[in-house]
Motif scaffolding. Structure first.
Motif, PDB file in Angstrom:
ATOM      1  N   TYR A  71     -11.943  25.832 100.223  1.00  0.00           N
ATOM      2  CA  TYR A  71     -10.574  25.810  99.703  1.00  0.00           C
ATOM      3  C   TYR A  71     -10.417  26.691  98.460  1.00  0.00           C
ATOM      4  O   TYR A  71      -9.316  26.787  97.915  1.00  0.00           O
ATOM      5  N   ASP A  73      -9.416  32.745  99.652  1.00  0.00           N
ATOM      6  CA  ASP A  73      -8.463  32.998 100.721  1.00  0.00           C
ATOM      7  C   ASP A  73      -9.169  33.631 101.919  1.00  0.00           C
ATOM      8  O   ASP A  73     -10.358  33.965 101.870  1.00  0.00           O
ATOM      9  N   TRP A  74      -8.414  33.813 103.017  1.00  0.00           N
ATOM     10  CA  TRP A  74      -8.986  34.301 104.277  1.00  0.00           C
ATOM     11  C   TRP A  74      -9.623  35.672 104.113  1.00  0.00           C
ATOM     12  O   TRP A  74     -10.655  35.970 104.717  1.00  0.00           O
ATOM     13  N   ALA A  79      -1.775  23.304 100.726  1.00  0.00           N
ATOM     14  CA  ALA A  79      -2.546  24.148 101.645  1.00  0.00           C
ATOM     15  C   ALA A  79      -2.451  23.601 103.055  1.00  0.00           C
ATOM     16  O   ALA A  79      -2.359  22.385 103.260  1.00  0.00           O
ATOM     17  N   ARG A 135      -4.782  27.700 105.798  1.00  0.00           N
ATOM     18  CA  ARG A 135      -5.374  28.660 104.870  1.00  0.00           C
ATOM     19  C   ARG A 135      -5.636  30.010 105.543  1.00  0.00           C
ATOM     20  O   ARG A 135      -6.651  30.655 105.295  1.00  0.00           O
ATOM     21  N   THR A 136      -4.695  30.442 106.375  1.00  0.00           N
ATOM     22  CA  THR A 136      -4.807  31.753 107.012  1.00  0.00           C
ATOM     23  C   THR A 136      -3.915  32.783 106.322  1.00  0.00           C
ATOM     24  O   THR A 136      -3.780  33.906 106.815  1.00  0.00           O
ATOM     25  N   ALA A 172      -2.361  29.889  98.830  1.00  0.00           N
ATOM     26  CA  ALA A 172      -2.907  28.540  98.957  1.00  0.00           C
ATOM     27  C   ALA A 172      -4.207  28.361  98.183  1.00  0.00           C
ATOM     28  O   ALA A 172      -4.948  27.405  98.415  1.00  0.00           O
ATOM     29  N   VAL A 173      -4.468  29.282  97.254  1.00  0.00           N
ATOM     30  CA  VAL A 173      -5.672  29.221  96.419  1.00  0.00           C
ATOM     31  C   VAL A 173      -5.255  29.014  94.971  1.00  0.00           C
ATOM     32  O   VAL A 173      -4.267  29.604  94.512  1.00  0.00           O
ATOM     33  N   VAL A 191      -6.000  21.087  95.037  1.00  0.00           N
ATOM     34  CA  VAL A 191      -5.453  21.538  96.308  1.00  0.00           C
ATOM     35  C   VAL A 191      -5.019  20.308  97.092  1.00  0.00           C
ATOM     36  O   VAL A 191      -5.794  19.363  97.265  1.00  0.00           O
ATOM     37  N   SER A 203      -4.203  19.301 100.572  1.00  0.00           N
ATOM     38  CA  SER A 203      -4.313  19.760 101.951  1.00  0.00           C
ATOM     39  C   SER A 203      -3.530  18.837 102.870  1.00  0.00           C
ATOM     40  O   SER A 203      -3.692  17.617 102.841  1.00  0.00           O
ATOM     41  N   GLY A 240       2.338  25.593 106.291  1.00  0.00           N
ATOM     42  CA  GLY A 240       2.080  26.922 105.750  1.00  0.00           C
ATOM     43  C   GLY A 240       2.967  27.978 106.373  1.00  0.00           C
ATOM     44  O   GLY A 240       3.455  28.880 105.685  1.00  0.00           O
TER      45      GLY A 240
END
Length: 468
Positions: free
Chosen positions: A26, A29-30, A67, A70-71, A77-78, A88, A90, A143
């Motif tokens: 978490y 990021d991607w 979050a 998280r794509t 979302a960080v 975070v 989620s 998201g």
């Protein structure tokens, strides 16, 4: 850590993560670009638990970063690295389909539902949830709505915002805005849901949404087409739109993308020889099986060939072949990432300006970074072409980020000059705050700040995102 301990008692120890190895997924990021370690990852399983988290964190001055899957590609979302202490939140456990109403062409899904799950729930009652893009197997409803996600079907059904009838949102003070009504007409004041659609969690936490469905597609035809230029592609697009067929996707691809995919794509091969400078993927569909789609597509492509707009074409002869065509498009982000460093942009222009946009960006890259590689691929049917500047071999990500630092700004400026936007479908997050300061209308920024101050006066919701 008293607040975290109290929330652990409320949520259960397994849903209040504090160990370093549990926080790690978490905290980045991607793309691996944005990093920030939260104090904890909280995973509520109900709206009441979301309320408890929000109230407890607000009371202690802990910031909240919502979050989902998280794509996202902008670091939204960080936790902001230099921001206030944050957790975070989620939504992954809020993952129920609450209701499906086929006669109403709608369903209600919680924020943690994966987009593909929503698509399957719609398909089970012979309906279609048309939001679609490569990450749909892991991206979640909350998201997608918070970033107003786009994808390949925007030209027909719009972005995520256009598919929402109502929302349920936990506000920064812990109250719940319950606006899940599924009516198509409601002129009872401000359409409040639009504050949170595209709001990136800066005003509240989306916990559920009433989503619009459309008739299921009974016939689909897909073609992979070679074109000599973006100008020819645009002419083909006009021809397809005027053909009477329902055009649901129209993607423009520069040849270099196919060359990279054939190297990095685990056996993926282009349906056509990789010889043309540009290609197009076009898909048409109908909700009635008797519509002669194949004939319509063949006739339109034949006329386009005669006019010099198309030089070659491959039509998918089966669902498996159609899926293979789309894998080229959907696997592109991962192939691109593994191929090497690049600096990219997410811009949109009026559809008619796509050829000029591609030409001007290509010229700007050639002049400013002749050692770089111009790459372009995206949704030509809605004007959202993703361009990037690839690094030459042997250059590290860090070095290229410094050397090509002005590339994104150059692309943004060209898009805005052509009447477009510097952010098309990925959102703002952390990565585009500088562009907001440069390109967003000053009055619009004033209004956005006023809305933020009114709804989240304590600044606890996703600080360091969106607003410059």
């Amino acid at each position: 850590m008293g607040t975290i301990q109290n929330l652990a008692a409320t949520l259960g120890e397994r849903n209040c993560l504090t160990a370093e190895e549990d926080l790690a997924p978490y905290a980045v990021d991607w793309r691996g670009t944005w990093r920030g370690t939260p104090r904890a990852v909280l995973r509520p399983g109900s709206v009441a638990e979301v309320q408890a988290v929000v109230r407890a964190c607000a009371a202690e001055g802990l910031a909240i970063v919502p979050a989902g899957g998280r794509t996202g590609l902008c670091g939204g979302a960080v936790v902001a690295e230099n921001g206030p202490p944050a957790v975070v939140l989620s939504l992954e456990r809020l993952n129920r389909i609450r209701d499906v109403d086929a006669r109403d062409f709608s369903l209600v899904a919680e924020a943690g539902c994966v987009i593909q799950t929503v698509q399957q729930a719609a398909a089970a009652v012979d309906r279609l949830f048309p939001l679609s893009w490569g990450a749909q197997g892991s991206a979640m409803v909350g998201g997608a709505l918070s970033t107003n996600a786009g994808g390949i079907r925007t030209l027909r059904w719009g972005n995520a915002r256009d598919l929402v009838l109502g929302l349920e949102v936990v506000l920064p003070d812990g109250r719940v805005l319950n606006d899940l009504r599924r009516v198509r007409k409601d002129n009872s004041g401000y359409a409040l849901r639009h504050l949170f659609l595209g709001g990136e969690g800066t005003l509240g936490v989306i916990t559920a949404a009433a989503l619009r469905l459309v008739p299921a597609l009974k016939r689909v035809e897909t073609a992979f087409v070679a074109v000599p230029s973006p100008e020819a592609a645009l002419s083909l697009f006009s021809r397809m739109m005027a053909s009477g067929a329902e055009v649901i996707a129209f993607e423009l691809i520069i040849r270099r993308c196919l060359e990279i995919v054939e190297v990095m794509g685990n056996g993926l091969r282009s349906p056509l020889p990789v010889e043309s400078p540009w290609y197009v993927m076009v898909e048409i569909a109908a909700s009635h099986p008797a519509v002669p789609l194949r004939e319509m597509l063949e006739d339109t492509l034949a006329a386009a060939m005669e006019a010099g707009e198309v030089t070659d074409a491959a039509l998918a002869d089966s669902e498996a072949q159609r899926a293979t065509f789309w894998r080229i498009r959907e696997d592109w982000p991962d192939c691109h990432r593994r191929h090497g460093p690049s600096v990219g942009a997410d811009t949109s222009v009026p559809v008619s300006a796509v050829p000029e946009f591609c030409a001007r960006v290509g010229a700007a890259f050639a002049k400013g970074w002749p050692e770089g590689e111009f790459i372009a691929l995206g949704h030509a049917g809605d004007g959202n072409i993703h361009v990037s500047l690839g690094a030459p071999p042997g250059v590290s990500r860090e070095e290229w980020r410094v050397r090509a630092a002005g590339a994104e700004a150059a692309v943004n400026a060209i898009a805005v000059e052509l009447g477009g936007s510097f952010s098309a479908e990925h959102g703002i997050g952390q990565s585009k705050r500088h562009a907001m300061a440069t390109h967003k209308d000053a009055v619009a920024l004033d209004l956005m700040r006023a809305v933020k101050a009114a709804i989240d006066p304590g600044g606890v919701m996703n600080p360091g995102k969106m607003l410059p």
